[in-house]
Design a protein around this motif. Structure first.
Motif, mmCIF file in Angstrom:
data_model
loop_
_atom_site.group_PDB
_atom_site.id
_atom_site.type_symbol
_atom_site.label_atom_id
_atom_site.label_comp_id
_atom_site.label_asym_id
_atom_site.label_seq_id
_atom_site.Cartn_x
_atom_site.Cartn_y
_atom_site.Cartn_z
ATOM 1 N N ASP A 34 12.940 4.537 -3.827
ATOM 2 C CA ASP A 34 13.497 4.441 -3.258
ATOM 3 C C ASP A 34 13.462 4.584 -1.456
ATOM 4 O O ASP A 34 13.321 4.514 -0.351
ATOM 5 C CB ASP A 34 14.565 5.950 -2.604
ATOM 6 N N THR A 35 12.015 3.281 -0.899
ATOM 7 C CA THR A 35 11.607 2.399 0.292
ATOM 8 C C THR A 35 12.664 1.731 0.649
ATOM 9 O O THR A 35 11.721 1.201 1.798
ATOM 10 C CB THR A 35 10.056 2.381 -0.119
ATOM 11 N N ASP A 36 13.109 0.865 0.030
ATOM 12 C CA ASP A 36 13.721 -0.208 0.358
ATOM 13 C C ASP A 36 14.716 0.555 1.425
ATOM 14 O O ASP A 36 15.977 0.993 0.739
ATOM 15 C CB ASP A 36 14.372 -1.004 -0.442
ATOM 16 N N SER A 37 15.584 -1.277 1.541
ATOM 17 C CA SER A 37 17.360 -1.081 2.789
ATOM 18 C C SER A 37 17.281 -2.106 2.207
ATOM 19 O O SER A 37 17.150 -3.304 1.913
ATOM 20 C CB SER A 37 17.016 -0.216 4.154
ATOM 21 N N LYS A 38 18.854 -2.570 2.596
ATOM 22 C CA LYS A 38 19.114 -3.846 2.836
ATOM 23 C C LYS A 38 18.907 -4.920 4.047
ATOM 24 O O LYS A 38 19.435 -5.739 4.157
ATOM 25 C CB LYS A 38 21.010 -3.555 2.644
ATOM 26 N N GLY A 112 20.420 5.858 4.651
ATOM 27 C CA GLY A 112 19.952 5.904 3.070
ATOM 28 C C GLY A 112 18.907 5.796 2.752
ATOM 29 O O GLY A 112 18.436 5.948 1.392
ATOM 30 N N THR A 113 17.567 5.248 2.781
ATOM 31 C CA THR A 113 16.114 4.969 2.516
ATOM 32 C C THR A 113 15.576 6.657 2.158
ATOM 33 O O THR A 113 15.486 7.167 3.672
ATOM 34 C CB THR A 113 15.432 4.087 2.983
ATOM 35 N N GLU A 114 15.303 7.063 0.877
ATOM 36 C CA GLU A 114 14.755 8.244 0.811
ATOM 37 C C GLU A 114 13.872 8.373 0.212
ATOM 38 O O GLU A 114 14.290 8.577 -0.829
ATOM 39 C CB GLU A 114 16.275 9.288 1.271
ATOM 40 N N PRO A 115 12.781 7.652 0.712
ATOM 41 C CA PRO A 115 11.221 7.633 -0.753
ATOM 42 C C PRO A 115 10.839 8.910 -0.740
ATOM 43 O O PRO A 115 11.494 10.354 -0.121
ATOM 44 C CB PRO A 115 10.408 7.228 0.110
ATOM 45 N N GLY A 116 11.061 9.111 -2.262
ATOM 46 C CA GLY A 116 10.262 10.169 -3.025
ATOM 47 C C GLY A 116 9.186 9.026 -3.961
ATOM 48 O O GLY A 116 8.626 8.906 -4.382
ATOM 49 N N ILE A 117 7.841 10.664 -3.720
ATOM 50 C CA ILE A 117 6.854 10.478 -4.735
ATOM 51 C C ILE A 117 6.804 11.533 -5.144
ATOM 52 O O ILE A 117 6.439 12.910 -5.078
ATOM 53 C CB ILE A 117 5.994 9.747 -3.672
ATOM 54 N N VAL A 118 6.182 11.146 -6.980
ATOM 55 C CA VAL A 118 5.177 12.391 -7.888
ATOM 56 C C VAL A 118 4.160 11.959 -8.428
ATOM 57 O O VAL A 118 3.854 10.933 -8.084
ATOM 58 C CB VAL A 118 6.895 12.409 -8.897
#
Length: 459
Positions: A34-38, A112-118
């Motif tokens: 979730d790092t991108d957008s339109k 709406g861009t809500e990055p997550g890293i694990v």
């Protein structure tokens, strides 16, 4: 080292990481989503940047591009997450670089861009934790998961993670790091793997029309198909391996054979390429499909539903074709739709008749199955009644009246009943698919099915 030699080296490291780890080599698994957008960016682009940046800290495996549930309403485009695996002694520096790269490149200002890293330490993963990751990964491909679902799994394992804003990207990030462990699941569709080589544009060209020579793309397809697929749509004479969004991707070549993919790339003529990156992926595998009964379907899930055609196809406004199938016992039914973008596929659907037995493949939204493929299992025999012909002159007789038989006006001959003729169906049993231009990333092209399957590919 040649590009193919580098690929094989990364492939071997990926296979090594998928096997049981003895703990001798510290390996860090990194999931990002979730790092991108339109308006731009692509999570695969960030992965490609990191493959290069992280190489100075240790060996980097072939990155993962994992397509998740394609029906999720809050997806940007293809709902893809990425994962990288790094064998390194410098985990602290690696984590810092990953966080910095995501923060600098993600479309954080976009709604709406809500990055997550694990982050996952490979040597800490025993079989039970691998299974938990694998089950979450499978669920992310087939079901609707919440941020809380991801956070609960992260807490139980537990795993180090980082979230921007609400952190919806934690769902995909966690699913992507579970990709190598899907062998814990028994479903063959989840175990299938393919590849995609993505070419990226220079920053100054982002958002401008792509300069790709279409003739060279068709030539590349001609010389490498079916080892590569979904590069062009022959029915529309259209290049489909290049997106139309303002993202950094120039084009992507998908296939089963890495050498064929690279050959196709070398043939294509285009604007200058900044860099390329090969991904191992679940694209073209049908991993999203669930075998189910019609009575059990839910919106935002994808299914293979076996049933009997209970309402004949009708064409509605816009050129869409709708019909219904029911459970064998008639307890439940569902509408199935072949929408206008599926083009010639609709011609197959229009030939269905009530009583045909089919298996419908697709995603459910608003209680309607959006068709991706259909298997015609058994065609119902239809008997047509026709007026008999005169045995003397050969002309068609006329009806005398209800239950009174037929007669020839000229010869005065008589026949007591109509002629029963078995209708010849202009349709064959087997699997049919939508054309490449209407196909989802994760949907499996018929050309990838085993040869013993009776299939009718779209080309």
């Amino acid at each position: 080292m040649s590009p193919l030699a580098k690929v094989r080296q990364r492939q071997e490291l990926h296979r090594e990481l998928c096997r049981d780890c003895n703990g001798d080599k510290p390996v860090l698994l990194i999931g990002i989503d979730d790092t991108d957008s339109k308006y731009g960016m692509c999570t695969t682009y960030i992965a490609a940047l990191l493959v290069r940046a992280l190489s100075k800290y240790g060996e980097v495996s072939l990155p993962v591009l994992m397509r998740l549930n394609p029906t999720i309403p809050y997806k940007t485009r293809g709902n893809g997450a990425v994962a990288l695996f790094v064998a390194t002694e410098k985990e602290g520096e690696v984590k810092e670089l990953v966080l910095q790269t995501v923060a600098e490149n993600a479309e954080l200002k976009a709604e709406g861009t809500e990055p997550g890293i694990v982050f996952v330490h490979r040597h800490e993963l025993k079989s039970d934790r691998e299974r938990r990751l694998a089950y979450f990964s499978a669920a992310a491909v087939r079901h609707v998961l919440s941020i809380e679902d991801a956070k609960k799994t992260i807490a139980k394992l537990p795993l180090e993670h980082s979230a921007f804003k609400r952190g919806r990207g934690l769902i995909g990030a966690l699913a992507a790091v579970g990709f190598p462990f899907l062998h814990h699941c028994s479903d063959e569709r989840l175990l299938d793997k393919t590849y995609e080589l993505i070419a990226y544009r220079h920053e100054e060209r982002w958002g401008t029309p792509r300069d790709i020579d279409a003739a060279s793309v068709f030539l590349a397809d001609h010389l490498t198909y079916p080892l590569t697929w979904d590069t062009v749509d022959h029915s529309l004479r259209r290049v489909i391996c290049a997106p139309h969004s303002p993202c950094p991707v120039l084009f992507g070549i998908r296939g089963d054979d890495v050498a064929a993919i690279h050959r196709a790339y070398e043939i294509i003529r285009s604007e200058p390429v900044k860099m390329t990156q090969l991904f191992i992926t679940n694209q073209g595998t049908d991993a999203h499909l669930i075998d189910a009964r019609i009575c059990d379907v839910k919106d935002y899930h994808s299914y293979i539903l076996k049933g009997i055609v209970s309402r004949e196809p009708v064409v509605i406004r816009g050129g869409h074709v709708i019909f219904s199938i029911s459970d064998p016992d008639g307890t439940a039914s569902i509408d199935c739709a072949a929408y206008e973008p599926t083009k010639g596929f609709r011609n197959i659907i229009r030939r269905l008749r009530v009583g045909d037995i089919v298996a419908a493949y697709g995603s459910v939204k608003n209680s309607t199955l959006n068709l991706e493929k259909i298997e015609i299992i058994k065609l119902k025999e239809h008997v047509i009644k026709k007026n008999p012909k005169c045995s003397i002159c050969g002309r068609t007789m006329e009806s005398v009246g209800k239950n009174k038989g037929y007669r020839c006006v000229t010869c005065k001959t008589h026949a007591p009943s109509p002629v029963l003729i078995m209708e010849r169906r202009d349709l064959e049993e087997g699997l049919y698919e939508v054309p490449p231009s209407a196909r989802r990333h994760i949907s499996k092209p018929l050309i990838r099915f085993p040869p013993e399957v009776r299939a009718h590919p779209s080309r």
